[in-house]
Motif scaffolding. Structure first.
Motif, PDB file in Angstrom:
ATOM      1  N   SER A 307     -23.388  -8.716  39.730  1.00 52.87           N
ATOM      2  CA  SER A 307     -22.931 -10.112  39.779  1.00 52.87           C
ATOM      3  C   SER A 307     -21.770 -10.339  38.809  1.00 52.87           C
ATOM      4  O   SER A 307     -21.032 -11.313  38.924  1.00 52.87           O
ATOM      5  N   ALA A 308     -21.594  -9.398  37.858  1.00 50.77           N
ATOM      6  CA  ALA A 308     -20.516  -9.560  36.886  1.00 50.77           C
ATOM      7  C   ALA A 308     -19.202  -8.965  37.392  1.00 50.77           C
ATOM      8  O   ALA A 308     -18.162  -9.141  36.756  1.00 50.77           O
ATOM      9  N   GLY A 309     -19.271  -8.250  38.512  1.00 50.71           N
ATOM     10  CA  GLY A 309     -18.065  -7.613  39.050  1.00 50.71           C
ATOM     11  C   GLY A 309     -17.516  -6.551  38.127  1.00 50.71           C
ATOM     12  O   GLY A 309     -16.302  -6.378  37.988  1.00 50.71           O
ATOM     13  N   ALA A 310     -18.420  -5.821  37.497  1.00 49.83           N
ATOM     14  CA  ALA A 310     -17.990  -4.857  36.470  1.00 49.83           C
ATOM     15  C   ALA A 310     -17.693  -3.474  37.031  1.00 49.83           C
ATOM     16  O   ALA A 310     -17.069  -2.656  36.358  1.00 49.83           O
ATOM     17  N   ILE A 311     -18.151  -3.188  38.243  1.00 52.16           N
ATOM     18  CA  ILE A 311     -18.002  -1.828  38.772  1.00 52.16           C
ATOM     19  C   ILE A 311     -16.578  -1.611  39.300  1.00 52.16           C
ATOM     20  O   ILE A 311     -16.041  -2.450  40.017  1.00 52.16           O
ATOM     21  N   ASN A 312     -15.999  -0.481  38.914  1.00 55.11           N
ATOM     22  CA  ASN A 312     -14.650  -0.139  39.374  1.00 55.11           C
ATOM     23  C   ASN A 312     -14.600   1.360  39.638  1.00 55.11           C
ATOM     24  O   ASN A 312     -14.494   2.161  38.723  1.00 55.11           O
ATOM     25  N   TYR A 313     -14.671   1.735  40.926  1.00 57.65           N
ATOM     26  CA  TYR A 313     -14.709   3.165  41.284  1.00 57.65           C
ATOM     27  C   TYR A 313     -13.361   3.844  41.081  1.00 57.65           C
ATOM     28  O   TYR A 313     -13.270   5.057  41.119  1.00 57.65           O
ATOM     29  N   ASP A 314     -12.303   3.059  40.910  1.00 57.54           N
ATOM     30  CA  ASP A 314     -10.966   3.652  40.784  1.00 57.54           C
ATOM     31  C   ASP A 314     -10.562   3.882  39.331  1.00 57.54           C
ATOM     32  O   ASP A 314      -9.441   4.270  39.038  1.00 57.54           O
ATOM     33  N   MET A 315     -11.493   3.627  38.424  1.00 59.67           N
ATOM     34  CA  MET A 315     -11.157   3.759  37.006  1.00 59.67           C
ATOM     35  C   MET A 315     -10.698   5.184  36.693  1.00 59.67           C
ATOM     36  O   MET A 315     -11.223   6.150  37.226  1.00 59.67           O
ATOM     37  N   LYS A 316      -9.686   5.293  35.835  1.00 60.77           N
ATOM     38  CA  LYS A 316      -9.167   6.610  35.431  1.00 60.77           C
ATOM     39  C   LYS A 316      -9.338   6.766  33.914  1.00 60.77           C
ATOM     40  O   LYS A 316      -9.476   5.775  33.202  1.00 60.77           O
ATOM     41  N   ASP A 317      -9.296   8.023  33.468  1.00 66.73           N
ATOM     42  CA  ASP A 317      -9.320   8.261  32.019  1.00 66.73           C
ATOM     43  C   ASP A 317      -8.136   7.524  31.389  1.00 66.73           C
ATOM     44  O   ASP A 317      -7.052   7.482  31.963  1.00 66.73           O
ATOM     45  N   GLU A 318      -8.370   6.987  30.211  1.00 69.42           N
ATOM     46  CA  GLU A 318      -7.347   6.192  29.559  1.00 69.42           C
ATOM     47  C   GLU A 318      -7.039   6.844  28.215  1.00 69.42           C
ATOM     48  O   GLU A 318      -7.944   7.384  27.571  1.00 69.42           O
ATOM     49  N   PHE A 319      -5.780   6.830  27.811  1.00 67.53           N
ATOM     50  CA  PHE A 319      -5.428   7.442  26.525  1.00 67.53           C
ATOM     51  C   PHE A 319      -4.984   6.369  25.542  1.00 67.53           C
ATOM     52  O   PHE A 319      -4.129   5.543  25.862  1.00 67.53           O
TER      53      PHE A 319
END
Lengths: 664, 124
Positions: A307-319
């Motif tokens: 319900s929080a809309g927190a899921i993101n399957y496209d997330m990438k490693d971040e530097f």
């Protein structure tokens, strides 16, 4: 013309018993350039230093030589004394006539002769010394703590308490580390989570502390006071700022067969999960190896339910790149693999477990909700056998040569807890030695024997046989009775050796700090500088430096924090003036010095040179960054044209020393 | 022969032993032994050679090497047992062969090497 003063120290009888100090100072008086020479009982004492100061003023000395202990011991003392008398501190040389002479010789005549040569050599060097000035470098007032176990947590809290910002980089999805997995703690038997989780919450709530969970160190540049660190924030597939930790996703996730690492793989978890109830941050993470959506593209149930809309399957490693003044390594440990110990049947029977697995089996939040059930059939074990020193103190190549230190105490703890909770259980412990130094530690172990009737057997187990009736036959020796014994057991617990978390190897390389043959990080001094690494600005807390228990780890963590605070309160750091300098007229631009420099201090610049007659040419020459150079001298011996020299240790000075030693 | 001779013969560092008893823990002949595998190591370290030389264990040891395999300290108890056994075996044939005994048994079929080896072993 140089005016040199020479001061020979007796060091009580340390030097004077083997070296004729009177003769040394008499002979040295005749040396060219020497205008004053004397000897005294303790040159490092208040009186000794006063002799030096007075002589500098009275004889207008331009350089001094102290014949004493190693410069590692008192060079700083004598430099300070010289400076107080108005002499440049880099016009002081120490001739080591203790470690290099009196301590290693027996013959007085020989030692005296050698002492004279050593002092002459120092005189030869000081004649070529030039006054040097220390540089300054700024301090970034922020600390990095690598590892979010109890060591990292305590260090971060203490540093933040002093008002400095501190980041915790933790490779797992939550901080807490091994201590979060432990059920009870010795010697007081208080609940591990109950004392740890408030500290975890403190970290999360402290505005000075930034927790970078599910992150790893990617690269480190710079030096004490000025580190630049790149941190990889691994793709979590859940937005940390949006997730509320409601766990609805976990209820609906159809992929339920992932092994639960937090429970030592003894039960399963969903692909999207929060490692444990009190996790910090209390945010879900998706295991990409297990998630159906990430593997096949079909599913997406968690996103639908969140319900929080927190899921993101496209997330990438971040530097992320951040600057720090100090770095604390607190990477912790893991139990060793038991591949080399087939005799204990760990791979053959589910009922042979490690001590850390037992912690989870005893824990209310564990796979059995805290009821001790043996893994194979969920029956209550009646006979439990503990085997100590599994893989510790092993020089055969199968295990680790060191004592893991914590096993004697946690085995006594396990034995006692089991006897307390299940009085009908028979508990046997095979031991080689019981090692329980520490406050209330031996008393704790004796309680297991005397009060809880735990059967301690002096001897080792040779083999564990899984039997047809589902029990385990433990064959061992009872050395005190000189017997071989067999114990039918329902559960066998192996006090498995601990080793540094393997990722510490990579971290040590990134930090350019040293590591020993067992992968423990090396301290600057085993007794007097136990929490500092030999690399300036790098500190060590917890098991990354050597086996230790929770109280010791916490002490070490606070010690690290004190060291870090001591560094961060400074606005500027004094830098060593003995660094490399290029003679641009001799440099041929070959790059060899830049290639050997371990600190990345050397770069190449294009520079215009006058050739005379109004002509100029642009040449590529080496440039040493004075803030980064550590003065190791690798470049000076590599340079084929002799263009690069170390200030205070020039080739000319060293050759002059060698000549003096060789001269009869 | 003294302790040092046996240390050399056994070729294993008995001082490395930490007295854990793992060698005796798995020994399949343990019950048949008067002196146990771990005691062979400690007796040699203490120089109690006389006791070892009369031990029955040297005849019941199977030389299965389980003790060697299991020792966490890289000590080889079996090598100590073997050193004692070899010594006892040779002593049993003490003066069993003197120089005068050799000519009568010489014939073309006996390899020279055998005679040399036998002489070396049995003329002590």
């Amino acid at each position: 013309m140089q005016r040199i003063g020479v001061f020979i120290c007796w060091c009580g009888s340390n030097i004077a018993a083997t070296v004729d100090v009177e003769k040394v100072s008499e002979v040295i008086k005749q040396e060219k350039g020497v205008v004053f020479a004397t000897n005294y009982q303790y040159m490092c004492s208040e009186n000794g230093q006063q002799i030096i100061k007075n002589a500098i003023k009275e004889y207008n000395l331009t350089g001094i030589v102290i014949g004493s202990c190693s410069p590692r011991m008192h060079e700083a003392t004598f430099r300070k004394a010289a400076q107080a008398a108005g002499l440049n501190p880099y016009m002081v040389e120490v001739a080591n006539i203790r470690e290099h002479c009196s301590w290693i010789h027996k013959d007085r005549a020989e030692a005296t002769e050698k002492a004279i040569i050593l002092v002459r050599t120092a005189i030869a060097k000081v004649l070529l010394n030039t006054p040097l000035a220390e540089g300054e470098s700024p301090v970034t007032k922020r600390a990095l703590v690598i590892g979010g176990g109890i060591a990292g947590i305590q260090t971060a809290l203490d540093i933040a308490e002093a008002g400095f910002e501190v980041d915790i980089v933790e490779k797992n999805a939550t901080i807490g580390g091994r201590m979060a997995q432990i059920d009870k703690t010795f010697p007081t038997l208080d609940c591990s989570a109950c004392i740890l989780t408030p500290k975890m919450v403190d970290c999360a709530q402290n505005e000075k502390i930034d927790i970078l969970s599910y992150s790893e160190i990617e690269s480190v540049q710079g030096f004490v006071g000025n580190f630049t660190v790149t941190i990889r924030k691994k793709a979590r597939y859940v937005d940390e700022n949006k997730c509320t930790g409601c766990k609805v996703c976990m209820q609906y996730c159809p992929s339920k067969k992932g092994l639960n690492e937090f429970n030592m793989n003894m039960n399963t978890r969903t692909a999207i999960y929060i490692p444990f109830a009190q996790a910090i941050p209390n945010v879900a993470v998706i295991d990409p190896e297990q998630c159906i959506k990430l593997k096949t593209g079909k599913c997406g149930v968690c996103k639908l339910k969140c319900s929080a809309g927190a899921i993101n399957y496209d997330m990438k490693d971040e530097f992320i790149e951040r600057k720090y003044g100090a770095i604390v390594v607190a990477t912790g440990f893991k139990p060793i693999d038991l591949d080399n110990f087939n005799e204990y049947a760990y791979k053959d029977s589910k009922d042979v477990i490690t001590s850390l697995e037992l912690e989870r089996l005893m824990n209310a939040a564990g796979p059995t909700n805290g009821v001790l059930l043996r893994p194979s059939d969920n029956a209550h074990p009646k006979d439990i056998t503990f085997i100590q020193c599994v893989g510790s103190r092993d020089v055969s190549g199968c295990g680790k040569p060191y004592c893991s230190k914590i096993c004697c105490m946690y085995t006594a703890k396990h034995a006692m807890l089991i006897r307390e909770k299940y009085p009908d259980t028979r508990v046997h412990v095979f031991y080689i030695d019981v090692r329980t130094p520490g406050k209330n530690y031996d008393e704790f172990y004796r309680r297991a024997v005397e009060q809880y009737d735990v059967d301690y057997i002096k001897g080792m187990v040779g083999k564990v046989f899984p039997m047809a009736n589902g029990k385990l036959l433990v064959q061992g020796s009872n050395l005190l009775d000189n017997e071989q014994i067999f114990i039918e057991s329902d559960l066998v617990v192996l006090a498995t050796a601990i080793e540094p978390e393997p990722s510490v190897r990579k971290i040590a390389t990134l930090l350019a700090t040293s590591i020993d043959t067992n992968n423990f990080l090396t301290e600057a001094h085993p007794k007097l500088r136990p929490v500092e690494s030999p690399t300036a600005g790098i500190y060590l807390a917890g098991v990354c430096q050597g086996p230790r228990d929770i109280p010791e780890t916490v002490s070490m963590a606070s010690a690290c924090a004190a060291k870090v605070i001591g560094l961060l309160v400074k606005d500027k750091l004094k830098t060593n003036p003995c660094i490399a300098l290029t003679n641009e007229n001799m440099c041929n631009g070959c790059s060899q010095c830049a290639n050997v420099c371990a600190y990345g201090a050397i770069s190449y610049i294009e520079k215009e040179f006058r050739l005379g007659g109004g002509k100029t040419e642009v040449r590529r020459v080496s440039y040493v960054n004075p803030a980064v150079c550590q003065g190791c001298g690798a470049c000076t011996v590599t340079c084929p044209s002799g263009a690069i020299d170390l200030k205070g240790f020039s080739s000319k000075q060293i050759m002059s020393e060698v000549e003096t030693i060789c001269k009869k | 022969m003294d302790k040092n001779d046996f240390l050399e013969l056994a070729n294993t560092d008995v001082k490395k032993c930490m007295k854990c008893g793992k060698c005796s823990a798995r020994c399949p002949s343990f019950d048949e032994m008067d002196i146990k595998p771990h005691q062979f190591v400690s007796y040699l370290a203490e120089g109690k050679i006389d006791k070892l030389l009369v031990s029955k264990s040297i005849w019941t040891c199977l030389s299965c090497l389980a003790c060697v395999e299991r020792c966490p300290r890289g000590v080889a108890p079996q090598s100590v047992i073997e050193a004692i056994r070899d010594t006892v075996t040779r002593k049993a044939g003490a003066n069993g062969l003197s120089a005068e005994d050799i000519p009568p048994i010489l014939d073309d079929d006996v390899p020279q090497q055998l005679l040399v080896a036998a002489y070396r072993k049995y003329n002590k």
